[in-house]
Each structure stands twice: as C-alpha cells, then as structure tokens.
Scaffold this motif. Structure first.
Motif, PDB file in Angstrom:
ATOM      1  N   THR A 179       0.832  -1.196   0.000  1.00  0.00           N
ATOM      2  CA  THR A 179       0.000   0.000   0.000  1.00  0.00           C
ATOM      3  C   THR A 179       0.863   1.241   0.000  1.00  0.00           C
ATOM      4  O   THR A 179       0.591   2.219  -0.697  1.00  0.00           O
ATOM      5  CB  THR A 179      -0.928  -0.004   1.240  1.00  0.00           C
ATOM      6  OG1 THR A 179      -1.741  -1.171   1.190  1.00  0.00           O
ATOM      7  CG2 THR A 179      -1.814   1.233   1.250  1.00  0.00           C
ATOM      8  N   PHE A 234       2.189   1.699  -3.425  1.00  0.00           N
ATOM      9  CA  PHE A 234       1.114   2.141  -4.306  1.00  0.00           C
ATOM     10  C   PHE A 234       0.837   3.628  -4.114  1.00  0.00           C
ATOM     11  O   PHE A 234       0.678   4.379  -5.076  1.00  0.00           O
ATOM     12  CB  PHE A 234      -0.135   1.307  -3.992  1.00  0.00           C
ATOM     13  CG  PHE A 234      -1.263   1.538  -4.949  1.00  0.00           C
ATOM     14  CD1 PHE A 234      -1.029   1.578  -6.308  1.00  0.00           C
ATOM     15  CD2 PHE A 234      -2.560   1.687  -4.481  1.00  0.00           C
ATOM     16  CE1 PHE A 234      -2.065   1.758  -7.199  1.00  0.00           C
ATOM     17  CE2 PHE A 234      -3.595   1.880  -5.362  1.00  0.00           C
ATOM     18  CZ  PHE A 234      -3.356   1.911  -6.715  1.00  0.00           C
ATOM     19  N   VAL A 265      -1.772  -4.798  -8.592  1.00  0.00           N
ATOM     20  CA  VAL A 265      -3.147  -4.370  -8.350  1.00  0.00           C
ATOM     21  C   VAL A 265      -4.068  -5.164  -9.265  1.00  0.00           C
ATOM     22  O   VAL A 265      -3.890  -5.176 -10.488  1.00  0.00           O
ATOM     23  CB  VAL A 265      -3.315  -2.859  -8.600  1.00  0.00           C
ATOM     24  CG1 VAL A 265      -4.764  -2.449  -8.323  1.00  0.00           C
ATOM     25  CG2 VAL A 265      -2.372  -2.062  -7.714  1.00  0.00           C
ATOM     26  N   LEU A 313      -7.365   2.017 -10.310  1.00  0.00           N
ATOM     27  CA  LEU A 313      -6.203   2.316  -9.470  1.00  0.00           C
ATOM     28  C   LEU A 313      -6.544   3.363  -8.413  1.00  0.00           C
ATOM     29  O   LEU A 313      -6.138   3.261  -7.253  1.00  0.00           O
ATOM     30  CB  LEU A 313      -5.041   2.794 -10.341  1.00  0.00           C
ATOM     31  CG  LEU A 313      -4.396   1.738 -11.241  1.00  0.00           C
ATOM     32  CD1 LEU A 313      -3.422   2.389 -12.205  1.00  0.00           C
ATOM     33  CD2 LEU A 313      -3.689   0.676 -10.419  1.00  0.00           C
ATOM     34  N   ALA A 371      -8.584   1.620  -5.817  1.00  0.00           N
ATOM     35  CA  ALA A 371      -7.735   0.782  -4.967  1.00  0.00           C
ATOM     36  C   ALA A 371      -6.986   1.636  -3.953  1.00  0.00           C
ATOM     37  O   ALA A 371      -6.822   1.257  -2.785  1.00  0.00           O
ATOM     38  CB  ALA A 371      -6.755  -0.011  -5.827  1.00  0.00           C
ATOM     39  N   ILE A 417      -4.662  -5.051  -3.733  1.00  0.00           N
ATOM     40  CA  ILE A 417      -3.224  -5.218  -3.943  1.00  0.00           C
ATOM     41  C   ILE A 417      -2.835  -6.637  -3.554  1.00  0.00           C
ATOM     42  O   ILE A 417      -3.069  -7.065  -2.428  1.00  0.00           O
ATOM     43  CB  ILE A 417      -2.419  -4.202  -3.124  1.00  0.00           C
ATOM     44  CG1 ILE A 417      -2.856  -2.786  -3.478  1.00  0.00           C
ATOM     45  CG2 ILE A 417      -0.928  -4.391  -3.369  1.00  0.00           C
ATOM     46  CD1 ILE A 417      -2.257  -1.728  -2.582  1.00  0.00           C
TER      47      ILE A 417
END
Length: 341
Positions: free
Chosen positions: A14, A17, A76, A107, A110, A117
């Motif tokens: 995370t 990301f 993802v 994305l 997410a 993920i």
C-alpha cells in the motif's frame, strides 16, 4: 479464495502504491508533462505510464490483467475492482483507450479503499500476452551484431516469424528438445501493438504501439541454419522458444526505447551486453515497413533483433544444455529468467 487476497491489507505494498500515485496527474484535456522517477504509474502528456502484467492466483484459472506497482513488485488486481476491464491482454489491447481509462479509475479506487493489492509471493506471473495474431521477428538488426558476423548492415528489415505457441512465461522453463543439438540464446527488445493499421506512416507509428517487453528468442541453430532448406521458421518456433515479460511497459514509462542497456547472462556470466541505440531499424521504421505488407493488429508482437554475443558465433560455439539458467534483461523494463530443461 480471491476475497482473502482482496481483503488483506498489505502495508508495504500500500505504501508503494501510494508513492506511485502521489504525483499522478488525472486525465484532463490539457496537462503538463510530468514524470515520477520511482513507481510505475505516472502521466506523460495524455498517456498513462504503467506496467501491465498478466497473472494467476492459481494454475487452474485463466491469466488476467493487472498493474505491477514496480518492477518485481506487488500487483493491483484491476479487473476484479472493475469487471468492465478486459481480463485478457489481447482484449485489453483491442479496447486500448477505454481499457486504460478504466484501469486508471480502478487504481484510484484501490488507493482510496486500500484494497486490491496482491502480494507478489501470492501470484503466478504469466507472459504479457499469449495469443497475438502475429509474432514477428527482425533479424540482423543490431549494427554490432552485423559486425560480429562480418555481414553488411541490412538496408531493409529482415523479417521472419515465430508461432504464438512458442510464447511462454517470463520465468518458465525452456524445453531442450531431442531434435536439436544447437540450442542458442538471444535477448531482444519487443514491442506490442495497440491499434490496427495498414500503411502506417513513420511519423504516426508510435501512436500504434502500446509498449515494450523483454523477449528471449530461443533458437535451434541446426534447424535454422542447416536443415529445413535453411528456412528460419522451424529453428525459431519450437514450443517454449519465446519467453516474454515480465511486463508490458507502456511507451510513456520509458525514457527512450532506443537508448536502453540490453544484456543476457548465462549461469551468471554476461554473454550479451549492448544498447538499443545499436538498432538499425527502430520501432517507428519497423511499424511503417511491416504495415506495408500486412495489417498490424492490437496484440501483435514484434521482436526487434538481438545484439552480439550469441552462442553460434563464438569459437568454439556455446550451446545451451539442460540446467543452464538464462537471464535476459533490458533497462527500465525488467528481467526474465529461464532454466533449460
């Protein structure tokens, strides 16, 4: 099973990301050219810079499209977030613009929800595409490779092909068939088409290209150079003779596809080491040239040739044997690793 992965909070991934998306510029009519040196998602002009992969959570399911957060990183699961996103890469490419837009939204979702993920250790990485209509190859396309063979640099591209059935995973085994005693390695830069076109002008060619990946053009030199009337096809297209991956890296992700370090290692020793600035015919020229003869389709893959150092031109020749490990690597794209079995 999937719910377990989607509900899991992976703290490290995370964080990656969020770093990837922190400076991402959303789609706008006009935007400033931006780049983020770390992370896999950024905006350049009107195009998304991203690393697309295909993966499985189990061997029983079909490969599906995901977004790799960084080279070798977590993924993802965008098609689970938005079921409208095509699950297989060829369908994704056939609907390129809408697929990218939907992927961007997935994305963002997410990121906001902290879900979707998948840890790299929980997935099986597959080739970026398995079913292109055409798998096109270019021979004698590095200046230093021509010098190695003491042959003239081709004025026009030397075009041949493989069958799509040769494609295998980026980390899958390459099968040493008992039909050959002269198995050879070739690292290659490959590009993948995102639009259909015929007679494409060089000036517009890059708008038809989705991005790049690493290819290992495995070759049975006895079948390529001595048997089958010296036609190249059979020597190039045994099953498993075209590992691809690790990702389809979209064109905006790469600083300059024609100025990348490219190398191949055999059992840890570097056997090919060059740069794509040695390419004779570059992406734009190849797209334009090939499209004079055939209609290029979304998903078509073009292998652009190999640099010097291949086994057949060494003295004595260096042939692959069972147990050998071949690593093909290109800067800014990644590395694939294949064991000879």
């Amino acid at each position: 099973m999937l719910a377990k992965y989607l509900s899991r909070s992976v703290a490290s991934s995370t964080g990656v990301f969020q770093r990837c998306l922190r400076d991402f510029v959303p789609f706008q009519a006009t935007c400033t050219r931006t780049r983020k040196l770390s992370g896999s998602v950024r905006k350049v002009g009107e195009k998304m810079a991203i690393r697309l992969v295909q993966f499985q959570l189990s061997k029983e399911e079909s490969p599906r499209v995901g977004v790799e957060l960084e080279d070798g990183g977590n993924v993802v699961d965008v098609t689970n977030i938005d079921e409208a996103i095509p699950k297989d890469m060829r369908s994704f490419l056939e609907n390129w613009d809408s697929s990218l837009s939907a992927t961007l939204r997935a994305l963002e979702q997410a990121k906001s929800q902290g879900q979707g993920i998948i840890s790299r250790s929980d997935l099986l990485l597959k080739a970026p595409i398995y079913n292109p209509e055409k798998l096109i190859c270019i021979g004698l396309n590095y200046i230093d490779h021509c010098t190695e063979q003491n042959v003239p640099v081709p004025v026009e591209p030397v075009v041949f092909s493989k069958f799509a059935s040769a494609i295998t995973e980026p980390n899958g085994p390459v099968v040493l068939s008992p039909l050959t005693n002269e198995l050879d390695y070739e690292v290659e830069l490959a590009f993948i088409m995102s639009k259909e076109g015929r007679n494409i002008p060089t000036s517009d060619a890059m708008s038809y290209v989705a991005g790049y990946t690493v290819a290992h053009d495995v070759s049975a030199r006895d079948w390529q150079m001595k048997k089958n009337g010296k036609q190249w096809l059979l020597g190039k297209t045994f099953d498993t003779f075209c590992p691809l991956g690790p990702a389809l890296v979209t064109t905006p992700s790469i600083s300059d596809p024609h100025n990348l370090g490219i190398r191949c290692r055999l059992n840890g020793e570097t056997v090919q080491d060059s740069n794509t600035n040695q390419l004779v015919h570059k992406t734009e020229g190849l797209v334009s040239y090939i499209s004079q003869f055939v209609t290029l389709k979304p998903g078509d893959v073009v292998l652009t040739g190999t640099p010097p150092g291949v086994g057949c031109f060494r003295k004595p020749p260096l042939w692959l044997k069972k147990g050998d490990v071949v690593e093909c690597e290109i800067d800014e794209i990644g590395k694939i690793r294949n064991v000879i079995q």
